[in-house]
Enzyme design. Structure first.
Site, PDB file in Angstrom:
ATOM      1  N   ASN A  20       0.836  -1.219   0.000  1.00 22.74           N
ATOM      2  CA  ASN A  20       0.000   0.000   0.000  1.00 22.74           C
ATOM      3  C   ASN A  20       0.860   1.255   0.000  1.00 22.74           C
ATOM      4  OD1 ASN A  20      -3.044  -0.409   0.080  1.00 22.74           O
ATOM      5  ND2 ASN A  20      -2.356  -1.967   1.543  1.00 22.74           N
ATOM      6  N   ARG A  71       3.776   0.834  25.209  1.00 21.32           N
ATOM      7  CA  ARG A  71       3.179   1.308  23.966  1.00 21.32           C
ATOM      8  C   ARG A  71       3.184   2.831  23.922  1.00 21.32           C
ATOM      9  NH1 ARG A  71      -2.193   1.019  21.824  1.00 21.32           N
ATOM     10  NH2 ARG A  71      -3.007   0.867  23.934  1.00 21.32           N
ATOM     11  N   MET A  96       0.315  -2.861  12.060  1.00 17.44           N
ATOM     12  CA  MET A  96      -0.443  -3.806  12.862  1.00 17.44           C
ATOM     13  C   MET A  96      -0.352  -3.521  14.361  1.00 17.44           C
ATOM     14  SD  MET A  96      -1.571  -5.205  10.233  1.00 17.44           S
ATOM     15  CE  MET A  96      -2.317  -6.802  10.254  1.00 17.44           C
ATOM     16  N   LEU A  99      -3.107   2.333  17.992  1.00 12.79           N
ATOM     17  CA  LEU A  99      -2.467   3.569  18.443  1.00 12.79           C
ATOM     18  C   LEU A  99      -2.976   3.943  19.837  1.00 12.79           C
ATOM     19  CD1 LEU A  99      -2.629   5.851  15.253  1.00 12.79           C
ATOM     20  CD2 LEU A  99      -1.125   3.915  15.745  1.00 12.79           C
ATOM     21  N   HIS A 115      -8.196  -1.161   5.824  1.00  9.68           N
ATOM     22  CA  HIS A 115      -8.503  -2.465   6.421  1.00  9.68           C
ATOM     23  C   HIS A 115      -9.119  -3.370   5.346  1.00  9.68           C
ATOM     24  CE1 HIS A 115      -9.268  -5.287   9.619  1.00  9.68           C
ATOM     25  NE2 HIS A 115     -10.477  -5.458   9.132  1.00  9.68           N
ATOM     26  N   LEU A 150     -10.412   0.162  17.702  1.00  3.83           N
ATOM     27  CA  LEU A 150      -9.847  -0.647  16.613  1.00  3.83           C
ATOM     28  C   LEU A 150     -10.736  -0.617  15.361  1.00  3.83           C
ATOM     29  CD1 LEU A 150      -7.710  -2.838  15.759  1.00  3.83           C
ATOM     30  CD2 LEU A 150      -9.322  -4.536  16.625  1.00  3.83           C
ATOM     31  N   GLN A 179      -7.767  -3.866  -4.921  1.00  2.00           N
ATOM     32  CA  GLN A 179      -8.721  -2.769  -4.689  1.00  2.00           C
ATOM     33  C   GLN A 179      -8.197  -1.793  -3.635  1.00  2.00           C
ATOM     34  OE1 GLN A 179     -11.365  -2.124  -6.574  1.00  2.00           O
ATOM     35  NE2 GLN A 179     -10.612  -3.872  -7.746  1.00  2.00           N
TER      36      GLN A 179
END
Ligand code: GAR
Length: 211
Positions: A20, A71, A96, A99, A115, A150, A179
């Site tokens: 992507n 994190r 993956m 945030l 997604h 999420l 796509q």
């Protein structure tokens, strides 16, 4: 975003192969996103193949792994890096990790995600496998604004992909990926144009860029 001086600076976050990312880079090269420039590519995985490819392509590419940190410490460093490269729009492209709310708040309505399903169906990991196991006859992909939940924020672009009788996870994923590549460039172009507003969760196109 159209009030910002062009080109708008994109920060692309990846965890894997980065197809992507390169679809976005190619859309910029082909003039489909003339107002955009990839300012930096960041990966949480130093070994991500997309990171090496980004370096080979001459893009600024930075690994920011967790390295035993929390994190929030990792996300703080990522936000600092995005600021250092003066990023206007953050594009999660196969990134993956969820945030932290602080990261989301640092770029309000300026973080997009792609997604591989028609959200809100099949959020989370292995979306294509989930779709096959559920038995849907149509799946696809979604580009949406990121909020603190999420795969959840307002939807900008969706593209459908039929599920064929003989499909397995690999074949369905490949057709969805094709796509995805067009859908991401389309969503970025729309957001950079500024000609939209959000009505609750709904993305609504408008004639003039919103202030
Ligand atoms: C893509 O299919 C993307 O939609 C998915 O990971 C793949 C990354 O491919 N993302 C997610 O599942 C996020 N929840 P890429 O590295 O070749 O762009």
């Amino acid at each position: 975003m159209s009030d910002l001086p062009a080109p708008h600076r994109l920060g692309v976050l990846i965890s894997g192969r980065g197809s992507n990312l390169f679809a976005i880079a190619s859309a910029i090269e082909r003039g489909r996103l003339p107002q955009a420039k990839i300012a930096v590519v960041i990966s949480n995985r130093p070994e991500a193949p997309g990171l090496a490819r980004a370096r080979e392509a001459g893009l600024a590419a930075v690994a920011i792994p967790a390295q035993g940190r929390s994190r929030s410490e990792q996300d703080e460093e990522i936000v600092a890096c995005l600021r250092k490269y003066r990023v206007d729009l953050v594009c999660l492209a196969g990134y993956m990790r969820l945030l932290t709310p602080e990261f989301v708040a640092a770029f309000p309505q300026r973080i997009l995600n792609i997604h591989p399903s028609l959200l809100p169906a099949f959020a989370g990991l292995h979306a294509q496998r989930q779709a096959l196991e559920y038995g849907v006859t149509v799946s696809g992909c979604t580009v949406h604004f990121v909020d603190e939940h999420l795969d959840h924020g307002p939807i900008i672009v969706q593209r459908t992909v039929p599920v064929n009788a003989g499909d397995d996870e690999r074949s369905l994923s490949a057709r969805i990926l094709e796509q995805e590549h067009g859908a991401y460039a389309e969503a970025i172009a729309r957001v950079l144009s500024g000609r939209y507003r959000l009505a609750g969760r709904r993305y609504v196109e408008v004639e003039e860029a919103e202030p």
